[in-house]
Design a protein around this motif. Sequence first.
Motif, mmCIF file in Angstrom:
data_model
loop_
_atom_site.group_PDB
_atom_site.id
_atom_site.type_symbol
_atom_site.label_atom_id
_atom_site.label_comp_id
_atom_site.label_asym_id
_atom_site.label_seq_id
_atom_site.Cartn_x
_atom_site.Cartn_y
_atom_site.Cartn_z
ATOM 1 N N ASP A 225 0.952 -1.196 0.082
ATOM 2 C CA ASP A 225 0.151 -0.256 -0.205
ATOM 3 C C ASP A 225 0.674 1.278 0.023
ATOM 4 N N ARG A 226 1.419 1.477 -1.123
ATOM 5 C CA ARG A 226 2.222 2.759 -1.214
ATOM 6 C C ARG A 226 2.400 3.008 -2.935
ATOM 7 N N PRO A 227 2.636 4.374 -3.077
ATOM 8 C CA PRO A 227 2.803 4.554 -4.534
ATOM 9 C C PRO A 227 3.886 3.749 -5.280
ATOM 10 N N PRO A 228 3.704 3.514 -6.625
ATOM 11 C CA PRO A 228 2.560 3.680 -7.302
ATOM 12 C C PRO A 228 1.524 2.907 -7.421
ATOM 13 N N SER B 213 -0.515 2.227 -4.780
ATOM 14 C CA SER B 213 -1.840 2.722 -4.101
ATOM 15 C C SER B 213 -2.446 3.822 -5.066
ATOM 16 N N ASP B 214 -1.831 4.482 -5.989
ATOM 17 C CA ASP B 214 -2.223 5.052 -6.698
ATOM 18 C C ASP B 214 -3.268 4.785 -8.029
ATOM 19 N N ALA B 215 -3.130 3.378 -8.227
ATOM 20 C CA ALA B 215 -3.642 2.792 -9.430
ATOM 21 C C ALA B 215 -5.246 2.562 -8.879
ATOM 22 N N ARG C 270 -6.333 0.170 -5.675
ATOM 23 C CA ARG C 270 -6.832 1.095 -4.556
ATOM 24 C C ARG C 270 -7.750 0.449 -3.507
ATOM 25 N N ARG D 167 -12.355 4.628 2.889
ATOM 26 C CA ARG D 167 -11.292 4.951 1.961
ATOM 27 C C ARG D 167 -11.742 3.905 0.772
ATOM 28 N N SER E 230 -13.427 4.750 -3.660
ATOM 29 C CA SER E 230 -13.215 4.155 -5.155
ATOM 30 C C SER E 230 -14.454 3.213 -5.391
#
Length: 262
Positions: free
Chosen positions: A33-36, A38-40, A44, A70, A74
């Motif tokens: 759970d971190r970029p990139p 978590s940005d997808a 997410r 959270r 989405s």
Amino acid sequence: SAVDARARWMGAYHSRFTDLPLPVCRDLVRLWDRPPISDAPASRIWLALAHTTCALRSNDRDAATTHLQRARASFAKAPPEARAEVLLIEAYVASRDDVVAVPKMLAEVEQLLAREMPAQDRACLYARWVDQRAYEKNRAAPGKTPDHRGAEALYRSIDERNSPSFALCRRANGLAYALWKQGFSEDAATNARRAAEHAGDGGHLRLRAMALNMLARIVSGAESDEARRRATAIAASLDDEALQMRFERGWAREKPRKTPSD
């Protein structure tokens, strides 16, 4: 696609992710759970659901609610199986705190199950939907009589021939409880043993513990004691606080069984 598949595996309650020890699950989710990743958008919602499951297993309802919010962010663009997952978890939480909200959530899940999704996800989600509907029929709500026969019919609607082990275990364990409450102890015990076998075939440790716990409640004597010991040991090995508390509450509610010497 490989990243999305891993996020899905962690976020789906019916995957074997929930059969790992809770500290391992938390470490894995934090790692992913971190970029990139978590940005997808595709990943997410599944990561938020994975956090939610971990929080529920540790009996932390406040944290679970935060992660569900959270996931909700989405929700609109998520695939049907992810939306059904969110609604099922929300219904589970509401069944303890806001019972009147549950039917609407489960009705939305039923509509989503008619949408296109992987067959295995549909079978497992359907079994979980049945489980939650049966819970409402089995419980003794104020002013109402439990409908164990109705719960039995729901569990029998789960396809016994083409379902994965997760769904088959849910079916057998649900039948065990409904039959036991109707007084059919021998058939109930047979189904509890069958549920433990299905869970073992699929590698579902949590479900196996639940099935063994059910068997321990139905039978008596040495088999009951051994089943309870094994269920408790599995829950402890998974560091699953919620599962351990469920077993303890269930046994505390049980009346002491009379032996022939009594």
